[in-house]
Design a protein around this motif. Structure first.
Motif, PDB file in Angstrom:
ATOM      1  N   TYR A  30       0.835  -1.207   0.000  1.00  0.00           N
ATOM      2  CA  TYR A  30       0.000   0.000   0.000  1.00  0.00           C
ATOM      3  C   TYR A  30       0.866   1.251   0.000  1.00  0.00           C
ATOM      4  O   TYR A  30       0.667   2.152  -0.790  1.00  0.00           O
ATOM      5  N   TYR A  31       1.839   1.302   0.934  1.00  0.00           N
ATOM      6  CA  TYR A  31       2.773   2.424   0.953  1.00  0.00           C
ATOM      7  C   TYR A  31       3.972   2.069   1.825  1.00  0.00           C
ATOM      8  O   TYR A  31       3.954   1.104   2.575  1.00  0.00           O
ATOM      9  N   ILE A  32       5.021   2.891   1.703  1.00  0.00           N
ATOM     10  CA  ILE A  32       6.253   2.712   2.462  1.00  0.00           C
ATOM     11  C   ILE A  32       6.515   4.023   3.179  1.00  0.00           C
ATOM     12  O   ILE A  32       6.453   5.096   2.578  1.00  0.00           O
ATOM     13  N   ASP A  38      14.950   6.876  13.131  1.00  0.00           N
ATOM     14  CA  ASP A  38      16.154   6.174  12.684  1.00  0.00           C
ATOM     15  C   ASP A  38      16.092   5.959  11.180  1.00  0.00           C
ATOM     16  O   ASP A  38      15.206   6.452  10.506  1.00  0.00           O
ATOM     17  N   ASP A  39      17.054   5.216  10.679  1.00  0.00           N
ATOM     18  CA  ASP A  39      17.158   4.991   9.238  1.00  0.00           C
ATOM     19  C   ASP A  39      16.458   3.689   8.859  1.00  0.00           C
ATOM     20  O   ASP A  39      17.067   2.758   8.365  1.00  0.00           O
ATOM     21  N   SER A  40      15.165   3.634   9.097  1.00  0.00           N
ATOM     22  CA  SER A  40      14.402   2.438   8.754  1.00  0.00           C
ATOM     23  C   SER A  40      13.139   2.845   8.012  1.00  0.00           C
ATOM     24  O   SER A  40      12.727   3.998   8.034  1.00  0.00           O
ATOM     25  N   VAL A  41      12.546   1.861   7.353  1.00  0.00           N
ATOM     26  CA  VAL A  41      11.284   2.076   6.671  1.00  0.00           C
ATOM     27  C   VAL A  41      10.305   1.012   7.131  1.00  0.00           C
ATOM     28  O   VAL A  41      10.699  -0.079   7.539  1.00  0.00           O
ATOM     29  N   VAL A  50       5.827  -4.439   7.772  1.00  0.00           N
ATOM     30  CA  VAL A  50       7.161  -4.979   8.023  1.00  0.00           C
ATOM     31  C   VAL A  50       8.105  -3.812   8.213  1.00  0.00           C
ATOM     32  O   VAL A  50       8.162  -2.910   7.371  1.00  0.00           O
ATOM     33  N   ASN A  51       8.862  -3.825   9.294  1.00  0.00           N
ATOM     34  CA  ASN A  51       9.867  -2.800   9.538  1.00  0.00           C
ATOM     35  C   ASN A  51      11.193  -3.318   9.027  1.00  0.00           C
ATOM     36  O   ASN A  51      11.605  -4.424   9.350  1.00  0.00           O
ATOM     37  N   ARG A  52      11.867  -2.507   8.234  1.00  0.00           N
ATOM     38  CA  ARG A  52      13.113  -2.931   7.614  1.00  0.00           C
ATOM     39  C   ARG A  52      14.140  -1.825   7.765  1.00  0.00           C
ATOM     40  O   ARG A  52      13.848  -0.663   7.491  1.00  0.00           O
ATOM     41  N   TYR A  53      15.354  -2.173   8.175  1.00  0.00           N
ATOM     42  CA  TYR A  53      16.413  -1.184   8.364  1.00  0.00           C
ATOM     43  C   TYR A  53      17.217  -0.974   7.090  1.00  0.00           C
ATOM     44  O   TYR A  53      18.330  -1.441   6.945  1.00  0.00           O
ATOM     45  N   ILE A  54      16.579  -0.289   6.155  1.00  0.00           N
ATOM     46  CA  ILE A  54      17.245   0.208   4.957  1.00  0.00           C
ATOM     47  C   ILE A  54      16.850   1.662   4.818  1.00  0.00           C
ATOM     48  O   ILE A  54      15.835   2.093   5.361  1.00  0.00           O
ATOM     49  N   SER A  55      17.634   2.400   4.103  1.00  0.00           N
ATOM     50  CA  SER A  55      17.296   3.813   3.933  1.00  0.00           C
ATOM     51  C   SER A  55      16.154   3.952   2.931  1.00  0.00           C
ATOM     52  O   SER A  55      15.944   3.103   2.069  1.00  0.00           O
ATOM     53  N   ILE A  56      15.454   5.043   3.055  1.00  0.00           N
ATOM     54  CA  ILE A  56      14.359   5.310   2.119  1.00  0.00           C
ATOM     55  C   ILE A  56      14.911   5.521   0.711  1.00  0.00           C
ATOM     56  O   ILE A  56      14.273   5.160  -0.271  1.00  0.00           O
TER      57      ILE A  56
END
Length: 75
Positions: A30-32, A38-41, A50-56
């Motif tokens: 649906y969206y991010i 912090d640096d997560s999306v 789902v929380n993921r530790y990558i930069s936008i």
């Protein structure tokens, strides 16, 4: 239109958490959203998030050529 749907039906975004690979179909997203702390999306889908530790920026690079996604800003 039918050809585009056939080509894109198998598109996924993949990532690894604790040596397990996860794949999310792009049609299910649906969206991010970037977390401001912090640096997560967080990737919001039909069924869950789902929380993921990558930069936008890294996430955007994977999706910028796909017409289903666009980048918006708070301003």
């Amino acid at each position: 239109v039918v050809a585009y749907e056939h080509i894109t039906q198998n598109d996924t975004i993949s990532f690894r958490i604790c040596d397990e690979i996860f794949r999310i179909h792009l049609n299910d997203i649906y969206y991010i959203e970037k977390d401001i702390r912090d640096d997560s999306v967080t990737i919001y889908t039909k069924d869950n998030s789902v929380n993921r530790y990558i930069s936008i920026k890294e996430c955007y690079k994977k999706l910028e050529t796909d017409p289903r996604f666009y980048k918006c800003s708070r301003s």
